[in-house]
Scaffold this active site. Structure first.
Site, PDB file in Angstrom:
ATOM      1  N   GLY A   1       0.827  -1.206   0.000  1.00  0.00           N
ATOM      2  CA  GLY A   1       0.000   0.000   0.000  1.00  0.00           C
ATOM      3  C   GLY A   1       0.853   1.244   0.000  1.00  0.00           C
ATOM      4  O   GLY A   1       2.064   1.172  -0.189  1.00  0.00           O
ATOM      5  N   ASN A   2       0.232   2.390   0.181  1.00  0.00           N
ATOM      6  CA  ASN A   2       0.992   3.635   0.266  1.00  0.00           C
ATOM      7  C   ASN A   2       0.330   4.574   1.267  1.00  0.00           C
ATOM      8  O   ASN A   2      -0.720   4.269   1.812  1.00  0.00           O
ATOM      9  CB  ASN A   2       1.148   4.275  -1.119  1.00  0.00           C
ATOM     10  CG  ASN A   2      -0.194   4.634  -1.720  1.00  0.00           C
ATOM     11  OD1 ASN A   2      -0.928   5.451  -1.190  1.00  0.00           O
ATOM     12  ND2 ASN A   2      -0.538   3.973  -2.831  1.00  0.00           N
TER      13      ASN A   2
END
Ligand code: C5P
Length: 422
Positions: free
Chosen positions: A226-227
């Site tokens: 993810g980020n």
């Protein structure tokens, strides 16, 4: 509705410390008045000096003592208290912003027709600053031609009248009429104080699609790549566009938990880059403007394992990645005639060039009409309420976006979009 209060009224708008603006918070008599307490707290906690002016009916829902305690200011409803002070004139002149939340159908009618039968409506007549009215009422009342006409009249004079959310109203009924959440109202209040100007309805009738948040690419049923994108900038873009009159679809990936969905916006939920791509290509087909504010993972695990990957003595399993398609590039390729496509770029400078150099190169590569370039790193942009950067145009244009709320940056982007749509 612009205030000249700084020049006209001497010490009126800013105190001698040069500090906080005066905000008048009007509260009309609807059940949503209880949410005005949360709004009041948000406004005072962000440093504003707030004077609450309820209507008599509002005091049936929340007592004056609550507003006095939370604001630290006296609370009056009529023009016959403190007569020598001529409170409605002083409060209206000093105000840098008047917010009325909730604004009932009756309050909208009285404001539209210039009535001055209590302190709040009299103050609305003396105020020369931006005015933000936040309607809350039952669907039938909101949709009644009388209310529609009153809202149109107020908007034609530059008053910002928010569109209500759809959702649960008092009792069991649902529909448009629900007051937007205090966090969202506070965001608009800050925007109007920053912009120092009304929010024009210049996107009326336009179809806008905005993506927001960060994609998550699953590795197994419990893990993902993810980020750190919170979705705040995309939400602000959607929120400001809808209140400028656009029909907005917000295609969201994963966003921060404290984000409040914008009122009057259609939501489409996605998770992975593949899901976001599919939703964006479908939604964009009939849009006038498309904004890719989502942080799309450039890579995904080449394979998603159906069961949880177990720890083993032989060390971690190898991670092999596949490249995700560039959705922005695809949107540009497939766009219908006349559609504007806007991208975002988070950049840092390096030995090959500064942030703007890399931004211009990215704009050329992606082929979009406008690119918002943010400098990232050292606590900038990600998960922050504020933002700054540059807006680069395929036509060679370059506009600095000075530091301010994400709603302010959004409103500057929409200013540029409107200029190009015209
Ligand atoms: O190449 P970069 O990730 O910096 O580009 C950022 C812009 O491209 C953003 O507007 C983002 O939403 C979009 N993007 C995309 N698909 C990807 C990666 C980024 O649409 N796979």
């Amino acid at each position: 509705m612009r205030s000249d209060s700084n020049s006209d009224h001497g010490s009126g708008a800013h105190d001698s410390a040069g500090a906080t603006p005066h905000v008048v918070l009007g509260v009309a008599g609807g059940i949503a008045a209880y949410k005005a307490c949360e709004l009041l707290r948000r406004l005072t906690e962000s440093g504003h000096r707030v004077r609450v002016i309820p209507t008599e009916s509002a005091l049936n829902f929340v007592g004056a003592a609550t507003f006095e305690a939370l604001s630290g200011q006296p609370v009056r409803t009529g023009v016959f208290a403190d007569v020598p002070e001529v409170a409605h004139v002083r409060l209206g002149r000093q105000a840098e912003l008047v917010v009325v939340a909730p604004a009932t159908a009756d309050l909208l009618a009285r404001a539209a027709h210039g009535r001055a039968d209590d302190l709040l409506t009299a103050t609305l007549l003396t105020a020369r600053c931006p005015v933000l009215l936040v309607p809350a009422m039952h669907t039938e009342m909101w949709q009644h031609p009388a209310t529609r006409d009153n809202v149109a009249l107020l908007r034609s004079r530059g008053v910002v009248v928010l569109d209500p959310a759809s959702g649960r109203l008092t009792g069991v009924d649902t529909g448009p009429g629900r007051m937007p959440e205090p966090a969202e109202i506070a965001e608009f209040a800050r925007l109007l104080l920053e912009r120092r100007d009304a929010l024009p309805r210049d996107l009326t009738g336009r179809r806008v699609v905005v993506s927001a948040g960060g994609t998550r690419e699953p590795l197994d049923p419990v893990r993902f790549l993810g980020n750190r994108s919170s979705g705040r900038q995309g939400y602000a873009l959607a929120r400001v566009a809808t209140q400028r009159g656009a029909h907005v679809t917000l295609v969201r990936a994963h966003t921060a938990e404290d984000l409040v969905a914008p009122a009057a916006v259609r939501l489409v939920d996605t998770g992975t880059a593949a899901q976001l791509r599919e939703a964006m290509l479908a939604e964009a087909a009939s849009a006038d403007v498309v904004v890719m504010a989502a942080a799309v993972a450039d890579f995904r695990p080449a394979e998603t394992i159906a069961h949880k990957i177990k720890k083993s003595d032989s060390g971690p399993p190898p991670l092999s990645l596949a490249t995700n398609p560039d959705i922005l590039v695809e949107l540009v390729k497939n766009r219908p005639p006349g559609q504007l496509v806007i991208g975002f770029a988070a950049e840092t400078g390096d030995e090959h060039g500064d942030v703007l150099h890399h931004g211009r190169a990215k704009l050329d590569r992606k082929g979009c009409d406008l690119l918002v370039v943010n400098a990232v790193g050292e606590g900038k942009t990600f998960e922050q309420p504020d933002n700054a950067g540059w807006l680069l145009g395929a036509d060679g244009g370059q506009l600095e976006l000075p530091s301010g709320s994400k709603a302010l940056l959004a409103s500057r982007v929409w200013d540029a979009v409107v200029a190009r749509l015209d």
